[in-house]
Design a protein around this motif. Structure first.
Motif: not given
Length: 107
Positions: A89-94, A20-22
């Motif tokens: 977002l992919g980097a944060v999720a991973q 959410e912050e990203t």
């Protein structure tokens, strides 16, 4: 067992907050795109919200040409914004994915 589950739930909640912050931060990341001749320029956020469109006066004389320019330039800008958005977002999720057996396909 429950400690591991609680730890994973906490990690997932933390990851959700970081996502959410990203997303909020990506509202301030601007993507600029223009036609090859510079007659049309668009600016989007990395969340694919249009911020501005600049049209050269010469394009106002030909509606069909202007429409073609808009389609081409907007599609290029959306593609760029999508790549930035997906990467961030992919980097944060991973990074936030807990080590769940069978779900290592996301790593």
């Amino acid at each position: 067992m429950f400690g591991d589950l609680m730890g994973m739930m906490g990690k997932l909640k933390e990851t959700q907050q970081k996502i959410e912050e990203t997303k909020k931060r990506l509202d301030s990341v601007l993507i600029d795109e223009q036609s090859s001749d510079g007659l049309l320029k668009v600016t989007l956020t990395a969340n694919r919200t249009v911020k501005s469109i600049e049209v050269d006066d010469s394009l106002l004389e030909d509606k069909e040409q202007l429409e073609d320019y808009l389609v081409l330039v907007m599609n290029k800008a959306i593609e760029k914004a999508s790549k930035v958005n997906d990467a961030e977002l992919g980097a944060v999720a991973q990074d936030g994915m807990p080590n769940i057996p069978g779900l290592d396909m996301f790593k």
